[in-house]
Enzyme design. Structure first.
Site, PDB file in Angstrom:
ATOM      1  N   ASP A 105       0.631  -9.385  -5.687  1.00 37.24           N
ATOM      2  CA  ASP A 105       1.980  -8.821  -5.506  1.00 37.24           C
ATOM      3  C   ASP A 105       2.015  -7.385  -6.023  1.00 37.24           C
ATOM      4  OD1 ASP A 105       4.579  -8.675  -4.660  1.00 37.24           O
ATOM      5  OD2 ASP A 105       5.426  -9.626  -6.431  1.00 37.24           O
TER       6      ASP A 105
ATOM      7  N   LEU B 251       0.830  -1.210   0.000  1.00 36.34           N
ATOM      8  CA  LEU B 251       0.000   0.000   0.000  1.00 36.34           C
ATOM      9  C   LEU B 251       0.860   1.254   0.000  1.00 36.34           C
ATOM     10  CD1 LEU B 251      -2.538  -1.265   2.692  1.00 36.34           C
ATOM     11  CD2 LEU B 251      -2.773  -1.355   0.200  1.00 36.34           C
ATOM     12  N   ARG B 252       2.145   1.083   0.272  1.00 33.18           N
ATOM     13  CA  ARG B 252       3.152   2.159   0.250  1.00 33.18           C
ATOM     14  C   ARG B 252       3.019   3.142   1.403  1.00 33.18           C
ATOM     15  NH1 ARG B 252       6.640  -0.575  -2.679  1.00 33.18           N
ATOM     16  NH2 ARG B 252       6.292  -0.557  -4.921  1.00 33.18           N
TER      17      ARG B 252
ATOM     18  N   HIS C 201       4.161   2.184  -8.308  1.00 31.49           N
ATOM     19  CA  HIS C 201       5.326   3.067  -8.368  1.00 31.49           C
ATOM     20  C   HIS C 201       4.932   4.408  -8.979  1.00 31.49           C
ATOM     21  CE1 HIS C 201       8.519   0.359  -7.191  1.00 31.49           C
ATOM     22  NE2 HIS C 201       8.123  -0.550  -8.050  1.00 31.49           N
TER      23      HIS C 201
END
Lengths: 328, 427
Positions: free
Chosen positions: B309, B67-68, B313
């Protein structure tokens, strides 16, 4: 997904060279045309007045992200002999301290209205990346990207072979040394096979050969004497000394014992064999001095030919680029 | 607000856990499933969802999605990626511990849970760090992580220092019945590799990651898993050989399971040709025969879960020379169409495809969810198998646009996602 063959990006709609990124995908006819053009420049560079005005008013940028003396110098001379203005930019890069992004560097240089990038970079794919992102009128020449390709070196090598041997049919060529890390070897293999040599051999311990090396169109050997048997051309590769620290080979001594080119080993080859090396050479590690300086060696001719071949590629790509500009 | 009573009508309900497969009504009240296939007398719906011609199944459980947040908000946020999850039919997801700070304290688990609740579109199960700060040497406070809600622990894609740390970590985790998640990759054999070591890496001169980077890591872990008796899971396998090794161990009674990322069922080493950074993935896409072996293992259940997965970005992460780009795909929104694609091609039964996204991963984590049983929370996915669509700007919800499937025609699209009976995605 994106299956753009490498040839697509470097050729224009009429099949002419727009960029020169890799030998892969280029047909024999085009490779012969590069050599023929180089032949015409070879006579120019031997004259007293060495300049021709083909690239007058054009700006060539040597963009070197990795150190090089020979390649950069011969590209610079080639551009100057074509009457271009030349800008040399050396950008030392380290993985830890990344400054400006590569794309930003390119954009800034583009804004200065340059016409050609000659690129050397430590990572495979750099020239392709730049070619994909530059303005359409700019040509990109690959002066070596990582382990991937060094197409002008391969062309000057086959040019040298053609001058010495007259052609390619029936030739057996052995490339000896660190194939795994060698962009020169990869480009040479494509060029030699496209030009129709009889056999390309690679000679190295398994640690210095890439996986499935046969798929590149070569026959692997782990014994130099065997690999040299009846060959017409031997191309020695430079052994990067840092490879010892990474367990690729045990020592310089053992490497020279097994894979160093000596007079005795060279006797296995044809009597008119030529010995080549892209330089810089490690005397006593991959090649005996007596061989490097001996009558079979064409190492210095390679350097001379490098200028003519680079002039050829520069003039050919610039022509395709100018037409694109005119059309735009 | 929650609709008290929802009727999903006209769809083909497929619930692999119970084996139910039939057209009918799915009735939901107060967030839980009331009935599957039939409509009880007197059930009056406040809201109806027309699922005619569509497939109704349990919401998906994704064993690996980044989820960053916290720490890499320039790549994505819990809000953006939760929305992408809902659009992908995912109702529960596990996020790996390599956030910043690392998920190695109850405080970070709590932070994630709170932010996920605020976003409110997906249940987030943080995977705790196996070692402190993922440093590979010091054990994390595993019991505290378990008390905070972690069901599984792992070291994301960071290596452990040596086999003794691994042994101790597995023993300690086994003491508290925690699942240990491996992303098997020997760091020495990977070295600076960025693509599968094979024909394509040799041609492009890209440093390769050999298959043995995966199989050696699996071979090292399996005896220690067997010895310690821990429940272990291998995530995002890339090679057919690793699948075989894990299946052999499982047949011997070792408590191991495996998943694969959905794009590894499609892409191969050839896809990086031309230096396509969108296909830069870790583990790398391997050979066609690896892909066929992974597909076969998903079909026969040796691989019992398929995950996204998901690794969103920012655009710059992929705008560089190939080896300098960051690996990973934004893949929550392509999870269902790619899985459906395999079922549509007849490579596996529809109920098996759905099982790998629902009851399969639920069993790995010991969750009761992933099924449409009366009384169970109504986490539901409705998808239209007939829709053909193209991932495109404007409709893509993940902050990461990094997918090689961009502008490619896909078939099968999620039309509704319910989380605890609440519609969190409708199109």
């Amino acid at each position: 997904m994106s299956t753009a063959a490498p040839a697509d990006i470097q050729l224009d709609a009429s099949g002419r060279l727009r960029h020169f990124l890799t030998v892969e995908g280029l047909n024999r006819e085009l490779l012969v045309r590069i050599m023929d053009t180089a032949e015409s420049f070879a006579s120019v560079t031997a004259q007293n007045v060495k300049k021709v005005p083909l690239l007058r008013g054009k700006t060539v940028v040597n963009l070197f992200f990795e150190n090089s003396t020979r390649t950069r110098t011969t590209f610079e001379l080639a551009a100057k002999r074509l009457s271009a203005d030349v800008l040399n930019i050396n950008i030392a890069t380290s993985a830890t301290s990344k400054g400006e992004s590569l794309l930003d560097t390119i954009r800034n240089l583009e804004a200065m209205h340059v016409d050609m990038f000659v690129v050397r970079h430590a990572q495979s794919g750099a020239a392709h990346f730049i070619a994909r992102h530059v303005a359409p009128h700019i040509s990109v020449l690959n002066a070596g990207d990582g382990r991937h390709a060094h197409p002008t070196q391969a062309m000057l090598d086959v040019f040298t072979i053609r001058r010495c041997k007259g052609g390619f049919a029936g030739l057996k060529v052995a490339i000896v040394g660190d194939i795994l890390h060698s962009r020169v070897a990869r480009s040479e293999i494509w060029a030699l096979n496209a030009l129709g040599v009889d056999e390309v051999r690679v000679v190295a311990p398994k640690t210095l050969l890439p996986a499935h090396v046969e798929s590149l169109g070569v026959v692997p050997y782990h014994d130099l004497s065997e690999g040299l048997r009846d060959v017409d051309v031997v191309i020695m590769l430079r052994l990067q000394l840092e490879r010892m620290g990474s367990a690729f080979i045990p020592s310089e001594h053992e490497y020279f014992q097994r894979f160093g080119l000596t007079g005795r080993r060279l006797e296995k080859a044809k009597s008119d064999v030529i010995v080549m090396h892209p330089g810089p050479i490690n005397r006593g590690i991959e090649i005996d001095s007596a061989i490097a300086d001996g009558p079979r060696s064409v190492i210095l001719q390679q350097v001379t030919h490098g200028i003519a071949v680079r002039m050829a590629v520069m003039s050919m790509t610039m022509r395709a680029g100018s037409d694109m500009e005119a059309a735009a | 607000m929650t609709h008290a009573r929802i009727l999903v009508e006209g769809g083909r309900i497929v619930d692999p856990a119970s084996g139910f497969d039939g057209t009918g009504a799915l009735c939901i009240a107060d967030g839980v499933v009331v009935s599957v296939g039939t409509r009880p007398d007197g059930f009056e719906a406040d809201r109806r969802i027309d699922a005619s011609g569509q497939i109704v199944c349990p919401g998906f459980i994704d064993l690996c999605a980044r989820l960053r947040e916290p720490g890499q908000e320039h790549k994505g946020s819990i809000a953006s990626e939760s929305a992408a999850a809902a659009a992908g039919g995912v109702t529960t997801l596990c996020c790996p511990p390599d956030t910043a700070p690392v998920i190695d304290t109850p405080a970070v688990v709590k932070l994630l849970n709170e932010r996920a609740e605020q976003a409110g579109t997906v249940r987030v199960l943080p995977v705790g760090a196996l070692t402190r700060g993922l440093n590979g040497t010091d054990l994390s406070e595993m019991y505290a992580l378990k008390r905070a809600g972690c069901l599984a622990l792992g070291n994301a894609d960071r290596p452990l220092a040596h086999p003794l740390v691994l042994r101790r970590a597995l023993e300690y985790a086994a003491s508290f019945d925690l699942v240990v998640v491996f992303r098997p990759e020997d760091p020495w054999l990977r070295s600076e590799g960025c693509v599968h070591e094979g024909v394509v890496s040799s041609r492009l001169g890209l440093p390769g990651i050999p298959e043995t980077a995966e199989t050696v890591a699996v071979a090292q872990a399996l005896p220690l898993i067997e010895q310690t008796g821990v429940r272990a899971h291998f995530g995002q396998l890339s090679s057919g050989r690793a699948v075989e090794m894990i299946a052999e161990a499982r047949a011997r009674g070792v408590r191991v399971s495996a998943d694969v990322a959905v794009h590894h069922l499609y892409l191969t080493e050839s896809d990086v040709d031309g230096f396509d950074a969108l296909c830069h993935c870790r583990p790398p896409f391997r050979t066609r025969s690896d892909r066929e072996a992974l597909r076969a293992a998903v079909a026969d259940g040796r691989i019992s879960a398929v995950c996204s997965d998901h690794q969103p970005h920012e655009p710059d992460a992929k705008l560089d020379v190939f080896p300098e780009t960051e690996p990973g795909l934004s893949s929550l929104e392509t999870l269902l169409p790619l899985m459906w694609g395999l079922a549509a091609e007849g490579r596996l039964a529809l109920s098996d495809a759905i099982a790998r996204l629902t009851v399969g991963p639920a069993a790995i984590l010991g969750l009761a969810s992933g099924r449409l049983a009366p009384g169970a929370p109504a986490d539901v996915c409705v998808f239209d198998p007939a829709v053909s669509w193209v991932p495109a700007q404007g409709e893509w919800l993940s902050a990461g646009r990094n997918t090689p499937f961009w502008a490619r025609a896909l078939s099968g699209r999620v039309t509704a996602t319910l989380l605890g009976g609440r519609p969190v995605y409708l199109r």
